[in-house]
Design a protein around this motif. Sequence first.
Motif, PDB file in Angstrom:
ATOM      1  N   ARG A  68       3.713   0.014 -12.207  1.00 21.80           N
ATOM      2  CA  ARG A  68       3.184   1.020 -13.139  1.00 21.80           C
ATOM      3  C   ARG A  68       3.273   0.526 -14.587  1.00 21.80           C
ATOM      4  NH1 ARG A  68       2.714   6.466 -12.353  1.00 21.80           N
ATOM      5  NH2 ARG A  68       4.285   6.452 -10.696  1.00 21.80           N
ATOM      6  N   LEU A 105       4.733   2.049  -7.038  1.00 25.64           N
ATOM      7  CA  LEU A 105       4.421   2.031  -8.469  1.00 25.64           C
ATOM      8  C   LEU A 105       5.648   1.877  -9.357  1.00 25.64           C
ATOM      9  CD1 LEU A 105       1.552   4.619  -8.926  1.00 25.64           C
ATOM     10  CD2 LEU A 105       1.531   2.218  -9.592  1.00 25.64           C
ATOM     11  N   ASP A 106       6.765   2.476  -8.938  1.00 22.10           N
ATOM     12  CA  ASP A 106       7.967   2.426  -9.773  1.00 22.10           C
ATOM     13  C   ASP A 106       9.062   1.533  -9.200  1.00 22.10           C
ATOM     14  OD1 ASP A 106       7.000   4.188 -11.827  1.00 22.10           O
ATOM     15  OD2 ASP A 106       7.141   5.788 -10.344  1.00 22.10           O
ATOM     16  N   ASP A 140       0.821  -1.206   0.000  1.00 20.29           N
ATOM     17  CA  ASP A 140       0.000   0.000   0.000  1.00 20.29           C
ATOM     18  C   ASP A 140       0.862   1.265   0.000  1.00 20.29           C
ATOM     19  OD1 ASP A 140      -2.503  -1.321  -0.048  1.00 20.29           O
ATOM     20  OD2 ASP A 140      -2.277  -1.776   2.078  1.00 20.29           O
ATOM     21  N   GLY A 141       2.176   1.094   0.047  1.00 23.64           N
ATOM     22  CA  GLY A 141       3.092   2.236   0.018  1.00 23.64           C
ATOM     23  C   GLY A 141       3.328   2.714  -1.409  1.00 23.64           C
ATOM     24  N   ASP A 142       4.322   3.532  -1.568  1.00 18.18           N
ATOM     25  CA  ASP A 142       4.668   4.115  -2.859  1.00 18.18           C
ATOM     26  C   ASP A 142       5.549   3.139  -3.640  1.00 18.18           C
ATOM     27  OD1 ASP A 142       5.017   5.859  -4.957  1.00 18.18           O
ATOM     28  OD2 ASP A 142       6.528   7.077  -3.929  1.00 18.18           O
TER      29      ASP A 142
END
Length: 91
Positions: A73, A32-33, A28-30
């Motif tokens: 992503r 995406l990359d 649920d953290g950051d």
Amino acid sequence: MSERKFTFDALKRILREGAGADEGVDLDGDILDADFEELGYESLALLETGGRIEREYGISLDDDIFTDHRTPRALVAAVNELLKDNTVSAA
């Protein structure tokens, strides 16, 4: 016919259902990359994830989908492109 969309939330759910989540990773953290390998997902877990995406979304993923799209992503974008192409070719 409405276009079906693959979301980041759907990817997180499929990752958790198919391969679980590494204790040190907060899906649920950051992330995406972040590279899937950094997130604790190696080839077998990604194969399971790919199979679940194929079954749930009725698409066929290339064998190299995860080597060509190494982050959440990039994978979400690639799956959505396949879904879009399937919608166009089905019309």
